[in-house]
Write an enzyme that holds these catalytic residues in place. Structure first.
Site, PDB file in Angstrom:
ATOM      1  N   SER A   1       8.990   3.205 115.548  1.00 21.30           N
ATOM      2  CA  SER A   1      10.224   2.541 115.101  1.00 21.30           C
ATOM      3  C   SER A   1      10.213   1.085 115.577  1.00 21.30           C
ATOM      4  CB  SER A   1      11.423   3.268 115.729  1.00 21.30           C
ATOM      5  OG  SER A   1      12.599   2.500 115.620  1.00 21.30           O
TER       6      SER A   1
ATOM      7  N   TYR B   1      16.728   7.536 121.724  1.00 24.78           N
ATOM      8  CA  TYR B   1      15.858   7.189 120.592  1.00 24.78           C
ATOM      9  C   TYR B   1      14.891   6.081 121.007  1.00 24.78           C
ATOM     10  CZ  TYR B   1      14.563   6.186 115.714  1.00 24.78           C
ATOM     11  OH  TYR B   1      13.873   6.008 114.536  1.00 24.78           O
TER      12      TYR B   1
HETATM   13  P1  NAD Z   1      15.383  11.938 107.679  1.00 21.85           P
HETATM   14  O1  NAD Z   1      16.576  12.248 108.504  1.00 21.85           O
HETATM   15  O2  NAD Z   1      15.527  11.798 106.200  1.00 21.85           O
HETATM   16  O3  NAD Z   1      14.225  12.973 107.999  1.00 21.85           O
HETATM   17  C1  NAD Z   1      14.013  13.542 109.261  1.00 21.85           C
HETATM   18  C2  NAD Z   1      13.015  14.678 109.111  1.00 21.85           C
HETATM   19  O4  NAD Z   1      12.837  15.307 110.382  1.00 21.85           O
HETATM   20  C3  NAD Z   1      13.496  15.740 108.134  1.00 21.85           C
HETATM   21  O5  NAD Z   1      12.410  16.114 107.324  1.00 21.85           O
HETATM   22  C4  NAD Z   1      13.892  16.886 109.046  1.00 21.85           C
HETATM   23  O6  NAD Z   1      13.702  18.157 108.450  1.00 21.85           O
HETATM   24  C5  NAD Z   1      12.952  16.697 110.215  1.00 21.85           C
HETATM   25  N1  NAD Z   1      13.495  17.296 111.426  1.00 21.85           N
HETATM   26  C6  NAD Z   1      14.546  16.865 112.163  1.00 21.85           C
HETATM   27  N2  NAD Z   1      14.779  17.720 113.188  1.00 21.85           N
HETATM   28  C7  NAD Z   1      13.850  18.705 113.086  1.00 21.85           C
HETATM   29  C8  NAD Z   1      13.574  19.878 113.844  1.00 21.85           C
HETATM   30  N3  NAD Z   1      14.309  20.241 114.903  1.00 21.85           N
HETATM   31  N4  NAD Z   1      12.548  20.650 113.456  1.00 21.85           N
HETATM   32  C9  NAD Z   1      11.795  20.322 112.378  1.00 21.85           C
HETATM   33  N5  NAD Z   1      12.007  19.234 111.627  1.00 21.85           N
HETATM   34  C10 NAD Z   1      13.030  18.436 111.974  1.00 21.85           C
HETATM   35  O7  NAD Z   1      14.842  10.590 108.269  1.00 21.85           O
HETATM   36  P2  NAD Z   1      13.602   9.646 107.938  1.00 21.85           P
HETATM   37  O8  NAD Z   1      14.153   8.287 107.857  1.00 21.85           O
HETATM   38  O9  NAD Z   1      12.755  10.148 106.830  1.00 21.85           O
HETATM   39  O10 NAD Z   1      12.850   9.754 109.347  1.00 21.85           O
HETATM   40  C11 NAD Z   1      11.516  10.151 109.501  1.00 21.85           C
HETATM   41  C12 NAD Z   1      10.969   9.505 110.761  1.00 21.85           C
HETATM   42  O11 NAD Z   1      10.987   8.097 110.619  1.00 21.85           O
HETATM   43  C13 NAD Z   1      11.781   9.818 112.024  1.00 21.85           C
HETATM   44  O12 NAD Z   1      10.888  10.011 113.107  1.00 21.85           O
HETATM   45  C14 NAD Z   1      12.583   8.540 112.224  1.00 21.85           C
HETATM   46  O13 NAD Z   1      12.931   8.337 113.563  1.00 21.85           O
HETATM   47  C15 NAD Z   1      11.587   7.499 111.748  1.00 21.85           C
HETATM   48  N6  NAD Z   1      12.162   6.216 111.370  1.00 21.85           N
HETATM   49  C16 NAD Z   1      13.052   6.090 110.347  1.00 21.85           C
HETATM   50  C17 NAD Z   1      13.559   4.838 110.037  1.00 21.85           C
HETATM   51  C18 NAD Z   1      14.538   4.609 108.925  1.00 21.85           C
HETATM   52  O14 NAD Z   1      15.053   3.495 108.809  1.00 21.85           O
HETATM   53  N7  NAD Z   1      14.815   5.582 108.085  1.00 21.85           N
HETATM   54  C19 NAD Z   1      13.162   3.727 110.782  1.00 21.85           C
HETATM   55  C20 NAD Z   1      12.262   3.889 111.823  1.00 21.85           C
HETATM   56  C21 NAD Z   1      11.764   5.148 112.107  1.00 21.85           C
END
Ligand code: NAD
Length: 251
Positions: free
Chosen positions: A143, A156
């Site tokens: 991130s 986080y």
């Molecule tokens: P999202 O909330 O759409 O997806 C999160 C995913 O994690 C989902 O597929 C969910 O099923 C899975 N998950 C959560 N808890 C779980 C558990 N206990 N067991 C199994 N699976 C679990 O979010 P996203 O934006 O697609 O995030 C994906 C990754 O990217 C994360 O690690 C997030 O921190 C990171 N990220 C996202 C952003 C952003 O702006 N969206 C920025 C930086 C990093």
């Protein structure tokens, strides 16, 4: 030929958090590049499977807040597709609360998924790569908060800074086995994770104003970087956390 280096033909990947958002986009990218993917999420990755086809994408439902499913995930990939070449640690959560009031539950839940399970799943994948004598690729989703402090998100930030750190540790120890460990640091991406931020007109405008590219990222924006880090085109890239952020960190 150079484009052949980016092919994932014959490769097998595990992608966590594959039911939606960035994990769904990465699964799509891998299948388009020729790989078979086992998706892992706390709910069924049915939409991803419908998009990519059962022959290319299978899934398991697992709760990654504990280490219980770790061995099963690796074994299922090998049972279904015969081997393992790539692990993407993408599943993650965020909890927002003032640091002064931050609860132990909000600390532990985030650290468990984003950091603890990520490490032990990587360890299990690396053991499989070593057993196969094949080398392999581990990519974790970090991130901007691997580089910055953030506000109201101490667990986080701790977890994502740890991802950057242990990416280097694992890369240092496992490069000798032909295992590349790297991370991707996405900027502000339009997924469920940022739904609330995007719905808040004031916050959304402030964020957009600071992004040189002038827009939120999308899951498609990660596809090229994910395939690069999963393919032999990145065989000499070890332990690096690569930002895909529309220039946010450059400001
Ligand atoms: P999202 O909330 O759409 O997806 C999160 C995913 O994690 C989902 O597929 C969910 O099923 C899975 N998950 C959560 N808890 C779980 C558990 N206990 N067991 C199994 N699976 C679990 O979010 P996203 O934006 O697609 O995030 C994906 C990754 O990217 C994360 O690690 C997030 O921190 C990171 N990220 C996202 C952003 C952003 O702006 N969206 C920025 C930086 C990093």
């Amino acid at each position: 030929m150079i484009l052949d280096m980016f092919s994932l033909s014959g490769k097998v990947a595990v992608v966590t958090g594959s039911d939606t958002g960035l994990g769904q986009g990465i699964s799509k990218a891998f299948v388009e590049a020729g790989a078979k993917v086992l998706g892992v999420s706390r709910c069924a990755s049915t939409a991803t499977q419908e998009m990519l086809g059962e022959e290319n994408f299978q899934f398991v439902i697992a709760d990654l807040s504990t280490l219980d499913p770790v061995e099963t995930i690796i074994n299922t990939a090998v049972e279904k597709f015969g081997r393992l070449d790539i692990l993407v640690n993408n599943a993650g959560i965020i909890k927002r609360e003032d640091s002064i009031d931050f609860s132990v539950e909000n600390w532990d839940s985030v650290m468990n998924i984003n950091c603890r399970t990520l490490f032990f799943l990587s360890q299990a994948a690396a053991r499989q790569f070593i057993k196969q004598e094949s080398g392999g690729k581990i990519i974790s989703i970090a991130s901007m908060l691997s580089y910055q402090g953030g506000i109201r998100v101490p667990s986080y930030t701790a977890s994502k800074s740890a991802v950057k750190g242990i990416t280097m540790t694992m890369a240092n120890e496992w490069a000798k086995y032909g295992i590349n460990v790297n991370a991707i640091a996405p900027g502000y991406m339009a997924t469920n994770n940022t739904q609330a931020l995007r719905a808040d007109a004031e916050r959304s405008e402030a964020i957009l104003e600071r992004i040189p590219a002038g827009r939120w990222g999308t899951p498609d924006d990660l596809m090229g970087t994910a395939v690069f880090l999963a393919s032999s085109a990145s065989d000499y890239v070890n332990g690096f956390t690569l930002a895909v952020d529309g220039g946010w960190l450059a400001r």
